[in-house]
Design a protein around this motif. Structure first.
Motif, PDB file in Angstrom:
ATOM      1  N   TYR A   1      -4.892  -6.491  -6.250  1.00  0.00           N
ATOM      2  CA  TYR A   1      -5.126  -6.385  -7.747  1.00  0.00           C
ATOM      3  C   TYR A   1      -5.885  -5.068  -7.911  1.00  0.00           C
ATOM      4  CZ  TYR A   1      -3.438 -11.301  -7.921  1.00  0.00           C
ATOM      5  OH  TYR A   1      -2.621 -12.355  -7.790  1.00  0.00           O
ATOM      6  N   GLY A   2      -5.358  -4.536  -9.027  1.00  0.00           N
ATOM      7  CA  GLY A   2      -6.372  -3.332  -9.297  1.00  0.00           C
ATOM      8  C   GLY A   2      -5.758  -2.024  -9.193  1.00  0.00           C
ATOM      9  N   CYS A   3      -6.380  -1.081  -9.010  1.00  0.00           N
ATOM     10  CA  CYS A   3      -5.802   0.432  -8.961  1.00  0.00           C
ATOM     11  C   CYS A   3      -5.302   0.818  -7.640  1.00  0.00           C
ATOM     12  CB  CYS A   3      -7.057   1.391  -9.124  1.00  0.00           C
ATOM     13  SG  CYS A   3      -8.409   1.505  -8.025  1.00  0.00           S
ATOM     14  N   ALA A   4      -4.642   1.827  -7.672  1.00  0.00           N
ATOM     15  CA  ALA A   4      -3.959   2.350  -6.436  1.00  0.00           C
ATOM     16  C   ALA A   4      -4.635   2.350  -5.160  1.00  0.00           C
ATOM     17  CB  ALA A   4      -3.448   3.627  -6.692  1.00  0.00           C
ATOM     18  N   MET A   5      -6.190   2.566  -5.334  1.00  0.00           N
ATOM     19  CA  MET A   5      -7.164   2.686  -4.071  1.00  0.00           C
ATOM     20  C   MET A   5      -7.261   1.200  -3.571  1.00  0.00           C
ATOM     21  SD  MET A   5      -8.841   4.359  -2.174  1.00  0.00           S
ATOM     22  CE  MET A   5      -9.240   5.843  -3.051  1.00  0.00           C
ATOM     23  N   ASN A   6      -7.212   0.093  -4.360  1.00  0.00           N
ATOM     24  CA  ASN A   6      -6.914  -1.284  -3.860  1.00  0.00           C
ATOM     25  C   ASN A   6      -5.850  -1.426  -3.049  1.00  0.00           C
ATOM     26  OD1 ASN A   6      -8.945  -1.429  -5.949  1.00  0.00           O
ATOM     27  ND2 ASN A   6      -9.068  -3.511  -5.486  1.00  0.00           N
ATOM     28  N   PHE A   7      -4.668  -1.132  -3.340  1.00  0.00           N
ATOM     29  CA  PHE A   7      -3.554  -1.133  -2.596  1.00  0.00           C
ATOM     30  C   PHE A   7      -3.464  -0.204  -1.310  1.00  0.00           C
ATOM     31  CE2 PHE A   7      -2.015  -2.542  -6.647  1.00  0.00           C
ATOM     32  CZ  PHE A   7      -1.485  -3.556  -6.420  1.00  0.00           C
ATOM     33  N   ALA A   8      -3.945   0.878  -1.512  1.00  0.00           N
ATOM     34  CA  ALA A   8      -4.266   1.811  -0.243  1.00  0.00           C
ATOM     35  C   ALA A   8      -5.279   0.996   0.900  1.00  0.00           C
ATOM     36  CB  ALA A   8      -4.712   2.995  -0.670  1.00  0.00           C
ATOM     37  N   ASP A   9      -6.314   0.495   0.257  1.00  0.00           N
ATOM     38  CA  ASP A   9      -7.242  -0.206   1.088  1.00  0.00           C
ATOM     39  C   ASP A   9      -6.534  -1.542   1.751  1.00  0.00           C
ATOM     40  OD1 ASP A   9      -9.281   1.441   0.543  1.00  0.00           O
ATOM     41  OD2 ASP A   9     -10.200   0.043  -1.067  1.00  0.00           O
ATOM     42  N   SER A  10      -5.681  -2.267   1.049  1.00  0.00           N
ATOM     43  CA  SER A  10      -4.934  -3.242   1.457  1.00  0.00           C
ATOM     44  C   SER A  10      -3.974  -2.850   2.873  1.00  0.00           C
ATOM     45  CB  SER A  10      -4.198  -4.166   0.562  1.00  0.00           C
ATOM     46  OG  SER A  10      -4.994  -4.610  -0.265  1.00  0.00           O
ATOM     47  N   GLU A  11      -3.397  -1.761   2.612  1.00  0.00           N
ATOM     48  CA  GLU A  11      -2.604  -1.335   3.611  1.00  0.00           C
ATOM     49  C   GLU A  11      -3.499  -0.866   4.961  1.00  0.00           C
ATOM     50  OE1 GLU A  11      -0.218   2.218   1.899  1.00  0.00           O
ATOM     51  OE2 GLU A  11       0.562   0.651   0.635  1.00  0.00           O
ATOM     52  N   VAL A  12      -4.718  -0.329   4.701  1.00  0.00           N
ATOM     53  CA  VAL A  12      -5.524  -0.075   5.939  1.00  0.00           C
ATOM     54  C   VAL A  12      -5.849  -1.342   6.622  1.00  0.00           C
ATOM     55  CG1 VAL A  12      -7.747   0.854   6.447  1.00  0.00           C
ATOM     56  CG2 VAL A  12      -6.220   2.186   4.971  1.00  0.00           C
ATOM     57  N   VAL A  13      -6.180  -2.125   5.752  1.00  0.00           N
ATOM     58  CA  VAL A  13      -6.538  -3.633   6.477  1.00  0.00           C
ATOM     59  C   VAL A  13      -5.525  -4.172   7.266  1.00  0.00           C
ATOM     60  CG1 VAL A  13      -7.321  -5.891   5.904  1.00  0.00           C
ATOM     61  CG2 VAL A  13      -8.513  -3.805   4.680  1.00  0.00           C
ATOM     62  N   ALA A  14      -4.225  -4.155   6.590  1.00  0.00           N
ATOM     63  CA  ALA A  14      -3.104  -4.821   7.361  1.00  0.00           C
ATOM     64  C   ALA A  14      -3.035  -4.200   8.483  1.00  0.00           C
ATOM     65  CB  ALA A  14      -1.988  -4.786   6.379  1.00  0.00           C
ATOM     66  N   SER A  15      -2.835  -2.711   8.513  1.00  0.00           N
ATOM     67  CA  SER A  15      -2.640  -1.728   9.574  1.00  0.00           C
ATOM     68  C   SER A  15      -3.315  -2.284  10.709  1.00  0.00           C
ATOM     69  CB  SER A  15      -2.790  -0.298   9.374  1.00  0.00           C
ATOM     70  OG  SER A  15      -1.802  -0.080   8.317  1.00  0.00           O
ATOM     71  N   ILE A  16      -4.756  -2.435  10.362  1.00  0.00           N
ATOM     72  CA  ILE A  16      -5.917  -2.748  11.473  1.00  0.00           C
ATOM     73  C   ILE A  16      -5.392  -4.146  12.186  1.00  0.00           C
ATOM     74  CG2 ILE A  16      -8.173  -3.350  11.932  1.00  0.00           C
ATOM     75  CD1 ILE A  16      -8.854  -0.899   9.689  1.00  0.00           C
ATOM     76  N   LEU A  17      -5.152  -4.997  11.338  1.00  0.00           N
ATOM     77  CA  LEU A  17      -4.980  -6.482  11.623  1.00  0.00           C
ATOM     78  C   LEU A  17      -3.691  -6.419  12.587  1.00  0.00           C
ATOM     79  CD1 LEU A  17      -6.467  -8.498   8.925  1.00  0.00           C
ATOM     80  CD2 LEU A  17      -7.314  -8.263  11.142  1.00  0.00           C
ATOM     81  N   THR A  18      -2.849  -5.404  12.201  1.00  0.00           N
ATOM     82  CA  THR A  18      -1.346  -5.735  12.889  1.00  0.00           C
ATOM     83  C   THR A  18      -1.673  -5.106  14.339  1.00  0.00           C
ATOM     84  OG1 THR A  18      -0.762  -3.444  12.050  1.00  0.00           O
ATOM     85  CG2 THR A  18       0.324  -5.342  10.930  1.00  0.00           C
ATOM     86  N   LYS A  19      -2.634  -4.182  14.577  1.00  0.00           N
ATOM     87  CA  LYS A  19      -2.967  -3.710  15.900  1.00  0.00           C
ATOM     88  C   LYS A  19      -3.676  -4.794  16.739  1.00  0.00           C
ATOM     89  CE  LYS A  19      -3.176   1.101  14.538  1.00  0.00           C
ATOM     90  NZ  LYS A  19      -4.270   2.269  14.317  1.00  0.00           N
ATOM     91  N   GLU A  20      -4.175  -5.858  15.879  1.00  0.00           N
ATOM     92  CA  GLU A  20      -4.783  -6.712  16.668  1.00  0.00           C
ATOM     93  C   GLU A  20      -3.784  -8.110  16.948  1.00  0.00           C
ATOM     94  OE1 GLU A  20      -8.032  -7.115  17.929  1.00  0.00           O
ATOM     95  OE2 GLU A  20      -8.196  -4.606  17.254  1.00  0.00           O
ATOM     96  N   GLY A  21      -2.663  -7.876  16.423  1.00  0.00           N
ATOM     97  CA  GLY A  21      -1.626  -8.932  16.653  1.00  0.00           C
ATOM     98  C   GLY A  21      -1.073  -9.620  15.701  1.00  0.00           C
ATOM     99  N   TYR A  22      -1.161  -9.385  14.631  1.00  0.00           N
ATOM    100  CA  TYR A  22      -0.857  -9.938  13.394  1.00  0.00           C
ATOM    101  C   TYR A  22       0.419  -9.213  12.801  1.00  0.00           C
ATOM    102  CZ  TYR A  22      -5.140 -12.745  12.811  1.00  0.00           C
ATOM    103  OH  TYR A  22      -6.133 -13.577  12.970  1.00  0.00           O
ATOM    104  N   SER A  23       1.314  -9.971  12.308  1.00  0.00           N
ATOM    105  CA  SER A  23       2.361  -9.319  11.532  1.00  0.00           C
ATOM    106  C   SER A  23       2.140  -9.792  10.209  1.00  0.00           C
ATOM    107  CB  SER A  23       3.719  -9.895  11.768  1.00  0.00           C
ATOM    108  OG  SER A  23       3.921 -11.348  11.716  1.00  0.00           O
ATOM    109  N   THR A  24       2.746  -8.864   9.306  1.00  0.00           N
ATOM    110  CA  THR A  24       2.428  -8.976   7.765  1.00  0.00           C
ATOM    111  C   THR A  24       3.532 -10.038   7.287  1.00  0.00           C
ATOM    112  OG1 THR A  24       3.290  -7.112   7.126  1.00  0.00           O
ATOM    113  CG2 THR A  24       0.668  -7.112   7.198  1.00  0.00           C
ATOM    114  N   THR A  25       3.285 -10.602   6.281  1.00  0.00           N
ATOM    115  CA  THR A  25       4.403 -11.637   5.588  1.00  0.00           C
ATOM    116  C   THR A  25       4.226 -11.274   4.171  1.00  0.00           C
ATOM    117  OG1 THR A  25       5.243 -13.832   5.375  1.00  0.00           O
ATOM    118  CG2 THR A  25       2.829 -13.593   5.883  1.00  0.00           C
ATOM    119  N   GLY A  26       5.237 -11.542   3.399  1.00  0.00           N
ATOM    120  CA  GLY A  26       5.218 -11.621   2.098  1.00  0.00           C
ATOM    121  C   GLY A  26       5.386 -13.266   1.494  1.00  0.00           C
TER     122      GLY A  26
END
Length: 84
Positions: free
Chosen positions: A34-59
């Motif tokens: 929720y929020g501005c474009a920066m929040n969405f960009a930050d979420s993508e960074v967090v998701a990318s880091i966690l995918t490198k740790e073995g997670y897959s993202t889901t909707g």
């Protein structure tokens, strides 16, 4: 100093899903933003880091092992959306 940020109302509550990632151990991550474009960009960074740790993202929040909600505490409007 103008610190206003553009908020795309159509993206509020959108889940971050990174295509082509597969969890080695079946761990799934749901990130809602929720929020501005920066929040969405930050979420993508967090998701990318966690995918490198073995997670897959889901909707789908119901199939997630980890659920993260990303909002901006500076923007009361974004916080109100999450609470209601």
């Amino acid at each position: 100093v103008d610190i206003s940020k553009d908020i795309d109302e159509t993206r509020q509550g959108e889940a971050t899903v990174i295509g082509g990632n597969h969890a080695v151990e079946g761990k799934k991550l749901y990130v809602e933003s929720y929020g501005c474009a920066m929040n969405f960009a930050d979420s993508e960074v967090v998701a990318s880091i966690l995918t490198k740790e073995g997670y897959s993202t889901t909707g789908n929040v119901d199939e997630a092992d980890v659920v993260l909600i990303n909002t901006c505490s500076i923007r009361e409007n974004a916080e109100e959306r999450v609470r209601h």
